[in-house]
Every structure is written in structure tokens, then in C-alpha cells.
Design a protein around this motif. Structure first.
Motif, PDB file in Angstrom:
ATOM      1  N   THR A  27      15.278 -12.376 -14.634  1.00 46.36           N
ATOM      2  CA  THR A  27      15.352 -11.394 -13.545  1.00 46.36           C
ATOM      3  C   THR A  27      14.933 -10.000 -14.004  1.00 46.36           C
ATOM      4  N   GLN A  28      15.383  -9.606 -15.195  1.00 46.47           N
ATOM      5  CA  GLN A  28      15.057  -8.270 -15.714  1.00 46.47           C
ATOM      6  C   GLN A  28      13.542  -8.123 -15.932  1.00 46.47           C
ATOM      7  N   ASP A  29      12.911  -9.162 -16.477  1.00 47.82           N
ATOM      8  CA  ASP A  29      11.461  -9.136 -16.707  1.00 47.82           C
ATOM      9  C   ASP A  29      10.706  -9.145 -15.380  1.00 47.82           C
ATOM     10  N   TRP A  30      11.192  -9.948 -14.425  1.00 48.27           N
ATOM     11  CA  TRP A  30      10.571 -10.013 -13.093  1.00 48.27           C
ATOM     12  C   TRP A  30      10.582  -8.637 -12.435  1.00 48.27           C
ATOM     13  N   ARG A  31      11.730  -7.949 -12.564  1.00 49.45           N
ATOM     14  CA  ARG A  31      11.857  -6.613 -11.968  1.00 49.45           C
ATOM     15  C   ARG A  31      10.873  -5.632 -12.624  1.00 49.45           C
ATOM     16  N   ALA A  32      10.809  -5.673 -13.964  1.00 46.37           N
ATOM     17  CA  ALA A  32       9.937  -4.747 -14.703  1.00 46.37           C
ATOM     18  C   ALA A  32       8.461  -5.024 -14.392  1.00 46.37           C
ATOM     19  N   LYS A  33       8.090  -6.304 -14.361  1.00 44.12           N
ATOM     20  CA  LYS A  33       6.691  -6.673 -14.048  1.00 44.12           C
ATOM     21  C   LYS A  33       6.335  -6.257 -12.621  1.00 44.12           C
ATOM     22  N   SER A  34       7.248  -6.489 -11.685  1.00 39.94           N
ATOM     23  CA  SER A  34       7.009  -6.106 -10.284  1.00 39.94           C
ATOM     24  C   SER A  34       6.816  -4.597 -10.161  1.00 39.94           C
ATOM     25  N   ASP A  35       7.657  -3.836 -10.855  1.00 42.12           N
ATOM     26  CA  ASP A  35       7.562  -2.369 -10.799  1.00 42.12           C
ATOM     27  C   ASP A  35       6.219  -1.896 -11.350  1.00 42.12           C
ATOM     28  N   ARG A  36       5.772  -2.493 -12.466  1.00 45.99           N
ATOM     29  CA  ARG A  36       4.477  -2.104 -13.058  1.00 45.99           C
ATOM     30  C   ARG A  36       3.326  -2.479 -12.111  1.00 45.99           C
ATOM     31  N   LEU A  37       3.449  -3.645 -11.493  1.00 46.45           N
ATOM     32  CA  LEU A  37       2.410  -4.088 -10.557  1.00 46.45           C
ATOM     33  C   LEU A  37       2.300  -3.118  -9.371  1.00 46.45           C
ATOM     34  N   CYS A  38       3.442  -2.672  -8.860  1.00 48.97           N
ATOM     35  CA  CYS A  38       3.438  -1.702  -7.747  1.00 48.97           C
ATOM     36  C   CYS A  38       2.719  -0.404  -8.144  1.00 48.97           C
ATOM     37  N   LEU A  39       2.921   0.036  -9.379  1.00 46.91           N
ATOM     38  CA  LEU A  39       2.240   1.249  -9.857  1.00 46.91           C
ATOM     39  C   LEU A  39       0.726   1.031  -9.912  1.00 46.91           C
ATOM     40  N   GLN A  40       0.304  -0.182 -10.307  1.00 41.84           N
ATOM     41  CA  GLN A  40      -1.139  -0.499 -10.371  1.00 41.84           C
ATOM     42  C   GLN A  40      -1.760  -0.455  -8.968  1.00 41.84           C
ATOM     43  N   ILE A  41      -1.051  -0.995  -7.988  1.00 42.99           N
ATOM     44  CA  ILE A  41      -1.574  -0.968  -6.607  1.00 42.99           C
ATOM     45  C   ILE A  41      -1.679   0.475  -6.131  1.00 42.99           C
ATOM     46  N   GLN A  42      -0.631   1.243  -6.427  1.00 39.95           N
ATOM     47  CA  GLN A  42      -0.580   2.636  -5.966  1.00 39.95           C
ATOM     48  C   GLN A  42      -1.757   3.457  -6.496  1.00 39.95           C
ATOM     49  N   ALA A  43      -2.248   3.096  -7.681  1.00 36.93           N
ATOM     50  CA  ALA A  43      -3.352   3.834  -8.300  1.00 36.93           C
ATOM     51  C   ALA A  43      -4.725   3.356  -7.808  1.00 36.93           C
ATOM     52  N   ALA A  44      -4.772   2.308  -6.999  1.00 40.75           N
ATOM     53  CA  ALA A  44      -6.052   1.708  -6.588  1.00 40.75           C
ATOM     54  C   ALA A  44      -6.692   2.486  -5.439  1.00 40.75           C
ATOM     55  N   SER A  45      -8.020   2.603  -5.484  1.00 36.10           N
ATOM     56  CA  SER A  45      -8.715   3.337  -4.413  1.00 36.10           C
ATOM     57  C   SER A  45      -8.589   2.605  -3.076  1.00 36.10           C
ATOM     58  N   LEU A  46      -8.565   1.263  -3.092  1.00 29.02           N
ATOM     59  CA  LEU A  46      -8.390   0.502  -1.834  1.00 29.02           C
ATOM     60  C   LEU A  46      -7.076   0.885  -1.158  1.00 29.02           C
ATOM     61  N   PHE A  47      -6.045   1.111  -1.971  1.00 32.03           N
ATOM     62  CA  PHE A  47      -4.732   1.479  -1.438  1.00 32.03           C
ATOM     63  C   PHE A  47      -4.766   2.924  -0.925  1.00 32.03           C
ATOM     64  N   ALA A  48      -5.394   3.817  -1.689  1.00 30.12           N
ATOM     65  CA  ALA A  48      -5.437   5.235  -1.308  1.00 30.12           C
ATOM     66  C   ALA A  48      -6.090   5.435   0.062  1.00 30.12           C
ATOM     67  N   LYS A  49      -7.091   4.590   0.354  1.00 27.26           N
ATOM     68  CA  LYS A  49      -7.840   4.738   1.617  1.00 27.26           C
ATOM     69  C   LYS A  49      -7.158   4.060   2.806  1.00 27.26           C
ATOM     70  N   ALA A  50      -6.104   3.279   2.551  1.00 27.36           N
ATOM     71  CA  ALA A  50      -5.501   2.456   3.603  1.00 27.36           C
ATOM     72  C   ALA A  50      -4.292   3.138   4.239  1.00 27.36           C
ATOM     73  N   GLN A  51      -4.220   3.080   5.547  1.00 25.75           N
ATOM     74  CA  GLN A  51      -3.077   3.632   6.263  1.00 25.75           C
ATOM     75  C   GLN A  51      -2.153   2.526   6.789  1.00 25.75           C
ATOM     76  N   THR A  52      -2.758   1.431   7.264  1.00 26.00           N
ATOM     77  CA  THR A  52      -1.975   0.290   7.756  1.00 26.00           C
ATOM     78  C   THR A  52      -2.231  -0.900   6.840  1.00 26.00           C
ATOM     79  N   ILE A  53      -1.179  -1.381   6.202  1.00 25.59           N
ATOM     80  CA  ILE A  53      -1.310  -2.383   5.129  1.00 25.59           C
ATOM     81  C   ILE A  53      -0.434  -3.592   5.439  1.00 25.59           C
ATOM     82  N   LEU A  54      -1.009  -4.769   5.316  1.00 26.77           N
ATOM     83  CA  LEU A  54      -0.236  -6.000   5.467  1.00 26.77           C
ATOM     84  C   LEU A  54       0.296  -6.417   4.100  1.00 26.77           C
TER      85      LEU A  54
END
Length: 200
Positions: A27-54
Motif C-alpha cells: 500500500t505504501q509503495d502504491w501510494r508513493a508511485k501514484s503520487d509520482r505519476l500524478c506529478l508526471q501528468i501535471q507536468a505534461a503539455s497535454l494536461f496543461a492545455k486541457a480544461q475538461t478531462i475524463l
């Protein structure tokens, strides 16, 4: 040339092994990996340009996107409701007065009265998967929901990011004629864009 049944058998076995591996993550590793993955998405240009996201609600130790969803509360977030063989999308936020429901597969779903989202409103789809490969193909859960969605002309042009942990990002997956490549794949180790395949 592989037959359709060879490919299906390969996918079934691969799916079983990878799901087993994913559910063995502490569980601890899953949480840490998920948090890092969220940071990677946040830094992506596809995410920066999107307002409505599924997006999706994590199930069976899929990467958890809630840290990203809670932090990017200025976006409109859509989640699927499974009806028959189709996905219907609804806007949802943590401040919604309508409770989440348990869907046909035990996965959380937005209430049917949450505002519906149509394809023309959507800028980006974060796609859950058992695995993805370097060509942008994904191994799903076998229900074909996202294959049907992404082959629908109304949705086919939407940017898509496959979401998996790094161990499930493989060099190559068995591919069938109906498999739709994604625009990019994101893991906790980084995001990579998929080269466009001629004629796809």
C-alpha cells in the motif's frame, strides 16, 4: 502470422500475470508511485492545455489519480458510468452533493443525475489499463469499453494518455485489428508521446 485466438490467449495470460503483480504492490509503495505519476501528468503539455478531462476511480490498485484531481480543482473532471456495453460520462467533483455509486463491476461511478459530458466538451482522456507498450497500445480488462469508445468517430480524435505503473509499460503488446493506439503513456517514471502510426 498470429491467429486471433493466439492473440486472445496471450492477452489473457499477460493480464492475469500483470494484475497479480499490481495487486502485490504494498500500500505504501502504491501510494508513493501514484503520487509520482500524478506529478508526471501535471507536468505534461497535454494536461496543461486541457480544461475538461475524463479520468477514472482507482480499482484493484490501479494508479490513483485523486491527488491530481483534488489539486487541479480548476478543471472539469469527468468519470464513466457503465451502462450495458457503453460508457457514459458525467462531471463530478469532491464537492458534489450527489453520492458516488457502485457500478456493475464494483467500481465507483458518478450518480446518473451528475451533469452529462459530451465528446465536444472533452479535451483529454486519462485511460486506465492493465499494461501499455511503447507504441501506445494498451491491454485493457477484456470488456472492450475503451476500444469501443476510442473507435467511435466522436471520440477518436481526442488526446489520450494511458495510465500504468512503470512495471506494466512493456516494449510490445499483442495487438488486434480493433486496438486503438493512445497519444501518450504515463508512468511514475515519466510520460512519453507515442509516434503517430501512418494510416491510423
Amino acid at each position: 502470422m498470429k491467429s486471433e485466438s493466439d492473440s486472445r490467449n496471450q492477452k489473457v495470460e499477460l493480464r492475469r500475470l500483470l494484475l497479480q503483480q499490481r495487486q502485490a504492490i504494498k500500500t505504501q509503495d502504491w501510494r508513493a508511485k501514484s503520487d509520482r505519476l500524478c506529478l508526471q501528468i501535471q507536468a505534461a503539455s497535454l494536461f496543461a492545455k486541457a480544461q475538461t478531462i475524463l479520468a477514472y476511480f482507482s480499482f484493484r490498485q490501479e494508479p490513483d489519480l485523486m491527488p491530481l484531481i483534488n489539486q487541479a480543482s480548476d478543471r472539469v473532471w469527468g468519470f464513466p458510468r457503465c451502462v450495458g456495453k457503453s460508457l457514459f460520462w458525467h462531471a463530478w467533483s469532491a464537492t458534489s452533493n450527489l453520492p458516488l455509486q457502485s457500478g456493475a463491476y464494483g467500481i465507483k461511478e458518478p450518480h446518473p443525475d451528475c451533469p452529462a459530458l459530451e465528446p465536444e466538451q472533452v479535451d483529454l482522456i486519462l485511460v486506465p489499463a492493465v499494461a501499455c507498450d511503447r507504441q501506445g497500445y494498451r491491454l485493457g480488462y477484456g470488456g472492450g469499453f475503451y476500444d469501443r469508445l476510442l473507435s467511435d468517430p466522436a471520440w477518436a480524435t481526442k488526446p489520450t494518455i494511458g495510465i500504468v505503473f512503470e512495471f506494466a509499460c512493456l516494449a510490445n503488446l499483442p495487438v488486434d485489428a480493433w486496438d486503438q493506439p493512445l497519444s501518450a503513456v504515463c508512468t511514475e517514471a515519466g510520460l512519453f508521446d507515442v509516434p503517430e502510426i501512418p494510416g491510423v
